[in-house]
Design a protein around this motif. Structure first.
Motif, PDB file in Angstrom:
ATOM      1  N   VAL A 291       2.547  30.970  36.271  1.00 34.44           N
ATOM      2  CA  VAL A 291       1.422  30.228  36.846  1.00 34.44           C
ATOM      3  C   VAL A 291       0.149  31.063  36.809  1.00 34.44           C
ATOM      4  O   VAL A 291      -0.926  30.570  36.437  1.00 34.44           O
ATOM      5  N   THR A 292       0.249  32.331  37.192  1.00 34.22           N
ATOM      6  CA  THR A 292      -0.925  33.210  37.187  1.00 34.22           C
ATOM      7  C   THR A 292      -1.494  33.345  35.786  1.00 34.22           C
ATOM      8  O   THR A 292      -2.718  33.304  35.590  1.00 34.22           O
ATOM      9  N   THR A 293      -0.610  33.502  34.803  1.00 39.44           N
ATOM     10  CA  THR A 293      -1.064  33.635  33.414  1.00 39.44           C
ATOM     11  C   THR A 293      -1.816  32.391  32.970  1.00 39.44           C
ATOM     12  O   THR A 293      -2.874  32.471  32.324  1.00 39.44           O
ATOM     13  N   ILE A 294      -1.304  31.226  33.328  1.00 42.08           N
ATOM     14  CA  ILE A 294      -1.962  29.977  32.941  1.00 42.08           C
ATOM     15  C   ILE A 294      -3.316  29.831  33.623  1.00 42.08           C
ATOM     16  O   ILE A 294      -4.328  29.489  32.984  1.00 42.08           O
ATOM     17  N   LEU A 295      -3.369  30.090  34.923  1.00 43.94           N
ATOM     18  CA  LEU A 295      -4.597  29.854  35.678  1.00 43.94           C
ATOM     19  C   LEU A 295      -5.693  30.861  35.361  1.00 43.94           C
ATOM     20  O   LEU A 295      -6.883  30.583  35.593  1.00 43.94           O
ATOM     21  N   THR A 296      -5.332  32.021  34.840  1.00 46.47           N
ATOM     22  CA  THR A 296      -6.343  33.048  34.552  1.00 46.47           C
ATOM     23  C   THR A 296      -6.694  33.150  33.076  1.00 46.47           C
ATOM     24  O   THR A 296      -7.556  33.956  32.701  1.00 46.47           O
ATOM     25  N   ASP A 297      -6.066  32.347  32.235  1.00 43.16           N
ATOM     26  CA  ASP A 297      -6.388  32.309  30.800  1.00 43.16           C
ATOM     27  C   ASP A 297      -7.089  30.987  30.509  1.00 43.16           C
ATOM     28  O   ASP A 297      -6.469  29.925  30.622  1.00 43.16           O
ATOM     29  N   PRO A 298      -8.367  31.007  30.144  1.00 39.61           N
ATOM     30  CA  PRO A 298      -9.109  29.739  29.978  1.00 39.61           C
ATOM     31  C   PRO A 298      -8.457  28.757  29.012  1.00 39.61           C
ATOM     32  O   PRO A 298      -8.412  27.551  29.287  1.00 39.61           O
ATOM     33  N   ALA A 299      -7.944  29.257  27.894  1.00 41.85           N
ATOM     34  CA  ALA A 299      -7.339  28.358  26.916  1.00 41.85           C
ATOM     35  C   ALA A 299      -6.059  27.739  27.460  1.00 41.85           C
ATOM     36  O   ALA A 299      -5.817  26.527  27.308  1.00 41.85           O
ATOM     37  N   LEU A 300      -5.222  28.565  28.077  1.00 45.99           N
ATOM     38  CA  LEU A 300      -3.979  28.045  28.642  1.00 45.99           C
ATOM     39  C   LEU A 300      -4.262  27.086  29.797  1.00 45.99           C
ATOM     40  O   LEU A 300      -3.572  26.069  29.948  1.00 45.99           O
ATOM     41  N   ARG A 301      -5.269  27.406  30.607  1.00 49.47           N
ATOM     42  CA  ARG A 301      -5.580  26.515  31.720  1.00 49.47           C
ATOM     43  C   ARG A 301      -6.040  25.152  31.201  1.00 49.47           C
ATOM     44  O   ARG A 301      -5.649  24.111  31.739  1.00 49.47           O
ATOM     45  N   THR A 302      -6.853  25.146  30.163  1.00 50.80           N
ATOM     46  CA  THR A 302      -7.299  23.876  29.584  1.00 50.80           C
ATOM     47  C   THR A 302      -6.101  23.087  29.066  1.00 50.80           C
ATOM     48  O   THR A 302      -5.993  21.871  29.282  1.00 50.80           O
ATOM     49  N   GLN A 303      -5.197  23.779  28.364  1.00 49.73           N
ATOM     50  CA  GLN A 303      -4.008  23.093  27.838  1.00 49.73           C
ATOM     51  C   GLN A 303      -3.157  22.533  28.975  1.00 49.73           C
ATOM     52  O   GLN A 303      -2.687  21.393  28.909  1.00 49.73           O
ATOM     53  N   TRP A 304      -2.970  23.319  30.024  1.00 51.78           N
ATOM     54  CA  TRP A 304      -2.179  22.857  31.166  1.00 51.78           C
ATOM     55  C   TRP A 304      -2.815  21.641  31.826  1.00 51.78           C
ATOM     56  O   TRP A 304      -2.131  20.669  32.135  1.00 51.78           O
ATOM     57  N   GLU A 305      -4.113  21.662  32.022  1.00 49.73           N
ATOM     58  CA  GLU A 305      -4.788  20.528  32.657  1.00 49.73           C
ATOM     59  C   GLU A 305      -4.681  19.274  31.792  1.00 49.73           C
ATOM     60  O   GLU A 305      -4.538  18.160  32.320  1.00 49.73           O
ATOM     61  N   GLU A 306      -4.735  19.434  30.471  1.00 48.74           N
ATOM     62  CA  GLU A 306      -4.563  18.279  29.586  1.00 48.74           C
ATOM     63  C   GLU A 306      -3.150  17.707  29.703  1.00 48.74           C
ATOM     64  O   GLU A 306      -2.974  16.482  29.742  1.00 48.74           O
ATOM     65  N   GLU A 307      -2.149  18.587  29.753  1.00 47.41           N
ATOM     66  CA  GLU A 307      -0.770  18.119  29.903  1.00 47.41           C
ATOM     67  C   GLU A 307      -0.564  17.443  31.255  1.00 47.41           C
ATOM     68  O   GLU A 307       0.124  16.418  31.351  1.00 47.41           O
ATOM     69  N   LEU A 308      -1.159  18.001  32.297  1.00 48.09           N
ATOM     70  CA  LEU A 308      -1.043  17.413  33.626  1.00 48.09           C
ATOM     71  C   LEU A 308      -1.676  16.023  33.648  1.00 48.09           C
ATOM     72  O   LEU A 308      -1.143  15.089  34.265  1.00 48.09           O
ATOM     73  N   THR A 309      -2.781  15.875  32.957  1.00 48.58           N
ATOM     74  CA  THR A 309      -3.422  14.558  32.852  1.00 48.58           C
ATOM     75  C   THR A 309      -2.498  13.566  32.140  1.00 48.58           C
ATOM     76  O   THR A 309      -2.373  12.406  32.557  1.00 48.58           O
ATOM     77  N   GLU A 310      -1.845  14.006  31.072  1.00 49.99           N
ATOM     78  CA  GLU A 310      -0.901  13.130  30.363  1.00 49.99           C
ATOM     79  C   GLU A 310       0.218  12.675  31.295  1.00 49.99           C
ATOM     80  O   GLU A 310       0.612  11.494  31.290  1.00 49.99           O
ATOM     81  N   MET A 311       0.741  13.594  32.094  1.00 48.00           N
ATOM     82  CA  MET A 311       1.824  13.259  33.025  1.00 48.00           C
ATOM     83  C   MET A 311       1.345  12.245  34.067  1.00 48.00           C
ATOM     84  O   MET A 311       2.016  11.247  34.340  1.00 48.00           O
ATOM     85  N   ARG A 312       0.161  12.511  34.631  1.00 46.00           N
ATOM     86  CA  ARG A 312      -0.379  11.599  35.649  1.00 46.00           C
ATOM     87  C   ARG A 312      -0.640  10.218  35.067  1.00 46.00           C
ATOM     88  O   ARG A 312      -0.331   9.197  35.699  1.00 46.00           O
ATOM     89  N   GLU A 313      -1.184  10.160  33.868  1.00 42.38           N
ATOM     90  CA  GLU A 313      -1.481   8.865  33.253  1.00 42.38           C
ATOM     91  C   GLU A 313      -0.210   8.102  32.914  1.00 42.38           C
ATOM     92  O   GLU A 313      -0.188   6.870  32.996  1.00 42.38           O
TER      93      GLU A 313
END
Length: 394
Positions: A291-313
């Motif tokens: 989680v820390t790696t994702i939240l502190t890496d801009p590219a990974l955080r963007t990818q995670w937020e996109e995936e989270l959006t897909e799940m929510r939608e």
């Protein structure tokens, strides 16, 4: 010692899991277990998680202990995600735990230690394990109305009336978003009203935040919590990384304790570390470091937020689809309120006998109180699930 021992009643959710696994019928539908699923029935490893794990595999040089409270970098990353900077960091004590359940347990244990006479107010209904944990640690509890079964929405008047009984030093449990089991969430004005009432009474809120990002988005889902955090001197937050990071088996949890100043935060920080030492010592670190790696890496955080959006939608699509399919199957709009619920869960007006009929005659599985996991639906199962529900819940 164990000759006359009797085990506690099995968890009903685990019972549903076992019954579903043993059902050999084709076309069976699992709306019981509270995990996210894709359209093909998988609970996937998120792409951002895999990338973060590859990074850790290449760069991590030790599996030695971290700290009793967990990795400070994990604390900081999650504090920023949840609180968004509305509270100075020196007012916040943090504790890494084994999953959101561990966070709930340790938060209750903290309150029991510093205010053993506190009453914990829980919404009715709530996640059953809230009540089981409170009973297990021997804390006094009372319920307040949350859900209006007749409308399928929030019982605003009942909630306000019941919370008038809150006393100074009591703890009021709130669901941050995606209320489990009803899907009926607090509106922003409800958060404001609760903040005013708790400030007036001298009570402390505890927010269970298990589904951040699954309702309307990361920022939107934290608005009410941040409003209360900014308005009150003290607050507890129990956070899970199981759902929004898909890290169910890695057991990623965190307690945030907002305190009335740095001195109090330092004392609470020490007590939280002591609680970990007394129960399981050092908390698990792999999932927290992912989680820390994702939240502190801009590219990974963007990818995670996109995936989270897909799940929510996907969840939103299944929710709207179920409401439409039930309207067609029942010839009425009596299930129309389901479309307005948020997150993975909704509560059907089903008796335990009707739930059993759905299992026995239609191979449709849900929890005995009528809770359904909308994420368990697929475009192919919407119509048969709706026909079964409409037929049994006449």
């Amino acid at each position: 010692m164990f000759k006359d021992h009797r085990a506690p009643a099995p968890d009903p959710i685990l019972g549903v899991m076992q019954a579903f696994a043993e059902d050999a019928r084709d076309g069976k539908i699992d709306l019981g277990v509270g995990v996210y699923r894709t359209a093909d029935g998988r609970t996937p490893v998120m792409r951002a998680v895999k990338a973060a794990e590859r990074t850790l595999l290449d760069t991590q040089e030790t599996k030695g202990y971290v700290a009793l409270s967990g990795d400070p970098a994990f604390h900081a990353a999650m504090r920023g995600l949840v609180l968004g900077g509305v509270i100075p960091s020196d007012r916040v004590a943090a504790l890494a735990t084994p999953g959101g359940t561990g966070a709930v347990r340790q938060a209750f244990e903290l309150v029991r230690r510093v205010r053993p006479d506190a009453t914990v107010w829980t919404p009715s209904p709530t996640w059953p394990n809230h009540l089981a944990i409170l009973d297990g640690v021997g804390m006094r509890r009372r319920s307040y109305r949350h859900y209006d079964a007749s409308s399928g929405g929030l019982d605003r008047e009942g909630m306000q009336a019941d919370l008038e009984g809150v006393a100074a030093g009591d703890l009021v449990l709130l669901h941050g978003c995606c209320h489990n089991p009803t899907g009926a969430d607090l509106a922003l004005e409800d958060w404001r009203d609760i903040a005013l009432l708790l400030a007036e009474r001298g009570a402390v809120p505890m927010v269970d935040l298990a589904y951040l990002g699954f309702s309307d988005g990361l920022e939107q889902d934290a608005v009410g919590l941040r409003l209360i955090a900014a308005a009150l001197p003290e607050m507890l937050v129990a956070i899970s990384g199981s759902k929004n990071f898909g890290l169910y088996r890695e057991r990623v949890g965190l307690v945030l304790a907002l305190c009335d100043g740095p001195k109090a935060a330092a004392a609470v920080r020490g007590t939280l570390a002591w609680l970990n030492r007394q129960s399981y010592a050092f908390p698990p670190d792999h999932g927290a470091r992912v989680v820390t790696t994702i939240l502190t890496d801009p590219a990974l955080r963007t990818q995670w937020e996109e995936e989270l959006t897909e799940m929510r939608e996907r969840i939103d699509s299944m929710r709207r689809g179920l409401a439409d399919a039930l309207r067609e199957a029942s010839g009425s709009d009596r299930f129309g309120h389901l479309a307005g619920h948020r997150g993975m869960f909704s509560l059907l007006p089903a008796t335990p006998e009707q739930v059993e009929t759905l299992r026995r005659e239609h191979a449709l599985y849900m929890i005995g109180d009528g809770r359904i996991n909308v994420a368990g639906l697929t475009p192919e199962t919407l119509a048969p699930a709706a026909r079964a529900i409409a037929a049994v819940l006449r």
